[in-house]
Design a protein around this motif. Sequence first.
Motif, PDB file in Angstrom:
ATOM      1  N   SER A 155      41.336  44.453  31.713  1.00 18.21           N
ATOM      2  CA  SER A 155      42.362  43.485  31.288  1.00 18.21           C
ATOM      3  C   SER A 155      43.720  44.142  31.071  1.00 18.21           C
ATOM      4  CB  SER A 155      41.907  42.795  30.005  1.00 18.21           C
ATOM      5  OG  SER A 155      41.641  43.753  28.985  1.00 18.21           O
ATOM      6  N   SER A 156      43.734  45.454  30.808  1.00 13.80           N
ATOM      7  CA  SER A 156      45.004  46.148  30.599  1.00 13.80           C
ATOM      8  C   SER A 156      45.845  46.208  31.875  1.00 13.80           C
ATOM      9  CB  SER A 156      44.760  47.567  30.082  1.00 13.80           C
ATOM     10  OG  SER A 156      43.951  48.305  30.998  1.00 13.80           O
ATOM     11  N   MET A 157      45.202  46.087  33.028  1.00 17.25           N
ATOM     12  CA  MET A 157      45.928  46.127  34.301  1.00 17.25           C
ATOM     13  C   MET A 157      46.342  44.739  34.776  1.00 17.25           C
ATOM     14  SD  MET A 157      43.708  48.934  36.450  1.00 17.25           S
ATOM     15  CE  MET A 157      44.833  48.768  37.829  1.00 17.25           C
ATOM     16  N   SER A 158      46.007  43.720  34.019  1.00 19.18           N
ATOM     17  CA  SER A 158      46.266  42.349  34.463  1.00 19.18           C
ATOM     18  C   SER A 158      47.727  41.970  34.236  1.00 19.18           C
ATOM     19  CB  SER A 158      45.359  41.385  33.700  1.00 19.18           C
ATOM     20  OG  SER A 158      45.584  40.058  34.106  1.00 19.18           O
ATOM     21  N   SER A 159      48.303  41.294  35.233  1.00 17.11           N
ATOM     22  CA  SER A 159      49.649  40.733  35.129  1.00 17.11           C
ATOM     23  C   SER A 159      49.707  39.511  36.038  1.00 17.11           C
ATOM     24  CB  SER A 159      50.710  41.755  35.542  1.00 17.11           C
ATOM     25  OG  SER A 159      50.620  42.047  36.923  1.00 17.11           O
ATOM     26  N   PRO A 160      50.549  38.520  35.745  1.00 14.90           N
ATOM     27  CA  PRO A 160      50.582  37.304  36.565  1.00 14.90           C
ATOM     28  C   PRO A 160      50.838  37.572  38.040  1.00 14.90           C
ATOM     29  CG  PRO A 160      51.763  36.957  34.508  1.00 14.90           C
ATOM     30  CD  PRO A 160      51.420  38.412  34.557  1.00 14.90           C
ATOM     31  N   SER A 161      51.776  38.456  38.349  1.00 14.15           N
ATOM     32  CA  SER A 161      52.101  38.723  39.751  1.00 14.15           C
ATOM     33  C   SER A 161      50.961  39.450  40.459  1.00 14.15           C
ATOM     34  CB  SER A 161      53.386  39.549  39.842  1.00 14.15           C
ATOM     35  OG  SER A 161      53.254  40.764  39.115  1.00 14.15           O
ATOM     36  N   LEU A 162      50.335  40.425  39.785  1.00 13.89           N
ATOM     37  CA  LEU A 162      49.218  41.154  40.395  1.00 13.89           C
ATOM     38  C   LEU A 162      48.019  40.240  40.586  1.00 13.89           C
ATOM     39  CD1 LEU A 162      47.906  43.792  41.354  1.00 13.89           C
ATOM     40  CD2 LEU A 162      47.290  44.267  38.969  1.00 13.89           C
ATOM     41  N   ASP A 163      47.716  39.409  39.597  1.00  9.68           N
ATOM     42  CA  ASP A 163      46.585  38.492  39.705  1.00  9.68           C
ATOM     43  C   ASP A 163      46.776  37.514  40.855  1.00  9.68           C
ATOM     44  OD1 ASP A 163      45.495  39.751  37.549  1.00  9.68           O
ATOM     45  OD2 ASP A 163      46.082  38.219  36.097  1.00  9.68           O
ATOM     46  N   LEU A 164      47.997  36.997  40.992  1.00 10.17           N
ATOM     47  CA  LEU A 164      48.285  36.047  42.074  1.00 10.17           C
ATOM     48  C   LEU A 164      48.159  36.724  43.434  1.00 10.17           C
ATOM     49  CD1 LEU A 164      49.237  33.270  43.046  1.00 10.17           C
ATOM     50  CD2 LEU A 164      51.592  34.063  42.747  1.00 10.17           C
ATOM     51  N   ALA A 165      48.706  37.945  43.550  1.00 12.27           N
ATOM     52  CA  ALA A 165      48.642  38.660  44.831  1.00 12.27           C
ATOM     53  C   ALA A 165      47.199  38.957  45.213  1.00 12.27           C
ATOM     54  CB  ALA A 165      49.452  39.954  44.739  1.00 12.27           C
ATOM     55  N   LEU A 166      46.394  39.408  44.267  1.00  7.27           N
ATOM     56  CA  LEU A 166      44.998  39.725  44.565  1.00  7.27           C
ATOM     57  C   LEU A 166      44.215  38.465  44.945  1.00  7.27           C
ATOM     58  CD1 LEU A 166      44.177  42.292  41.723  1.00  7.27           C
ATOM     59  CD2 LEU A 166      44.389  42.778  44.160  1.00  7.27           C
ATOM     60  N   SER A 167      44.477  37.369  44.245  1.00  5.61           N
ATOM     61  CA  SER A 167      43.761  36.123  44.542  1.00  5.61           C
ATOM     62  C   SER A 167      44.074  35.626  45.943  1.00  5.61           C
ATOM     63  CB  SER A 167      44.112  35.056  43.510  1.00  5.61           C
ATOM     64  OG  SER A 167      43.696  35.446  42.225  1.00  5.61           O
ATOM     65  N   ILE A 215      37.044  42.438  56.573  1.00 11.71           N
ATOM     66  CA  ILE A 215      35.948  42.549  55.612  1.00 11.71           C
ATOM     67  C   ILE A 215      36.320  43.509  54.481  1.00 11.71           C
ATOM     68  CG2 ILE A 215      33.574  43.321  55.301  1.00 11.71           C
ATOM     69  CD1 ILE A 215      32.979  42.382  58.115  1.00 11.71           C
ATOM     70  N   SER A 216      36.956  44.629  54.819  1.00 11.33           N
ATOM     71  CA  SER A 216      37.368  45.594  53.799  1.00 11.33           C
ATOM     72  C   SER A 216      38.395  44.984  52.853  1.00 11.33           C
ATOM     73  CB  SER A 216      37.944  46.848  54.463  1.00 11.33           C
ATOM     74  OG  SER A 216      37.019  47.439  55.347  1.00 11.33           O
ATOM     75  N   LEU A 217      39.374  44.275  53.411  1.00 11.76           N
ATOM     76  CA  LEU A 217      40.381  43.617  52.578  1.00 11.76           C
ATOM     77  C   LEU A 217      39.736  42.603  51.646  1.00 11.76           C
ATOM     78  CD1 LEU A 217      43.398  42.996  51.927  1.00 11.76           C
ATOM     79  CD2 LEU A 217      43.320  41.304  53.769  1.00 11.76           C
ATOM     80  N   PHE A 218      38.825  41.811  52.177  1.00 14.70           N
ATOM     81  CA  PHE A 218      38.146  40.778  51.404  1.00 14.70           C
ATOM     82  C   PHE A 218      37.350  41.384  50.253  1.00 14.70           C
ATOM     83  CE2 PHE A 218      34.122  38.306  51.032  1.00 14.70           C
ATOM     84  CZ  PHE A 218      34.651  37.183  50.408  1.00 14.70           C
ATOM     85  N   LEU A 219      36.569  42.430  50.535  1.00 10.95           N
ATOM     86  CA  LEU A 219      35.699  43.010  49.511  1.00 10.95           C
ATOM     87  C   LEU A 219      36.492  43.787  48.472  1.00 10.95           C
ATOM     88  CD1 LEU A 219      32.833  43.587  48.482  1.00 10.95           C
ATOM     89  CD2 LEU A 219      32.816  45.612  49.932  1.00 10.95           C
ATOM     90  N   ILE A 220      37.432  44.609  48.901  1.00 14.58           N
ATOM     91  CA  ILE A 220      38.165  45.467  47.962  1.00 14.58           C
ATOM     92  C   ILE A 220      39.006  44.629  47.008  1.00 14.58           C
ATOM     93  CG2 ILE A 220      39.961  47.228  47.792  1.00 14.58           C
ATOM     94  CD1 ILE A 220      38.904  48.377  50.433  1.00 14.58           C
ATOM     95  N   THR A 221      39.779  43.687  47.548  1.00 17.50           N
ATOM     96  CA  THR A 221      40.645  42.877  46.682  1.00 17.50           C
ATOM     97  C   THR A 221      39.828  41.935  45.798  1.00 17.50           C
ATOM     98  OG1 THR A 221      40.910  41.293  48.509  1.00 17.50           O
ATOM     99  CG2 THR A 221      42.606  42.982  48.242  1.00 17.50           C
ATOM    100  N   GLY A 222      38.749  41.359  46.343  1.00 13.34           N
ATOM    101  CA  GLY A 222      37.920  40.466  45.547  1.00 13.34           C
ATOM    102  C   GLY A 222      37.229  41.186  44.408  1.00 13.34           C
ATOM    103  N   THR A 223      36.663  42.363  44.688  1.00 11.91           N
ATOM    104  CA  THR A 223      35.984  43.134  43.649  1.00 11.91           C
ATOM    105  C   THR A 223      36.968  43.609  42.592  1.00 11.91           C
ATOM    106  OG1 THR A 223      34.324  43.879  45.240  1.00 11.91           O
ATOM    107  CG2 THR A 223      34.529  45.137  43.200  1.00 11.91           C
ATOM    108  N   PHE A 224      38.122  44.102  43.025  1.00 12.57           N
ATOM    109  CA  PHE A 224      39.117  44.594  42.066  1.00 12.57           C
ATOM    110  C   PHE A 224      39.661  43.450  41.210  1.00 12.57           C
ATOM    111  CE2 PHE A 224      43.510  45.873  40.940  1.00 12.57           C
ATOM    112  CZ  PHE A 224      43.200  47.006  40.196  1.00 12.57           C
TER     113      PHE A 224
END
Length: 258
Positions: free
Chosen positions: A205-217, A190-199
Amino acid sequence: MFFFLLNLALSDLGSICTTVPKAMHNSLWDTRDISYTGCATQLFFFLFFISAEFCLLTVMCYDRYMSICKPLHYGTLLGSRACAQMAAAAWASGFLNAVMLTANTFSLPLCYGNALGQFFCEIPHILKLACSHSNLRVLVHMTVSSLLALACFVFIVISYVQIFRAVLRVPLEQGRHKAFSTCLPHLGVISLFLITGTFSHLKPSSMSSPSLDLALSVLYSVVPLALNPLIYSLRNQELKAAGQSLGQSSFILLRTRP
């Protein structure tokens, strides 16, 4: 509990089937096309199942709290009718959230092309294509949804604190170990689901990158849904024994193979 597990399995299956098959199709056929209607449909069903999932996890936590901390009142407060009503409320909440977010998202005019940098239709990447002055209401709705999810998470944590306090009073060590081995992985998912989904949805947008977005998704849309069946099925001692036996036999085969 088994009634809620059935509903949780349906939401897990629905979420996975909404995103993974299309991503596999695109990968195998080397294509990235999806229709406007198909993108809206995919987003709606993903939001529907993922919202219902979190509501069901909250309800299941309350069910576990009642069964452990107030077992004498469990049959009175959580009969079959009450369980059906809570499950229906979870699905209805997911449906309402999905309708509002999908309608608000796809009512925005697109100003920056039609290329999504993600393996499925996700709100942050759709907002990147929208006109910057028109996406405020979607961001407000996402913030409110995240705050409601945070409130559910606080309720889950408080419930687990009460459960752990009750479990620590159990004189048998085996009983305490069984409760902790079930509750801690559940709380971790539940913690993994909420933290990664919310983040993923609220990060700047300054923290966005293709690799980070894919990993979080992947971390919030695939991994928790795949871990849920493992967490609940490994409660069965026969499955544990079978898994250990399979692991030992595989180890022997690998060691004795020339």
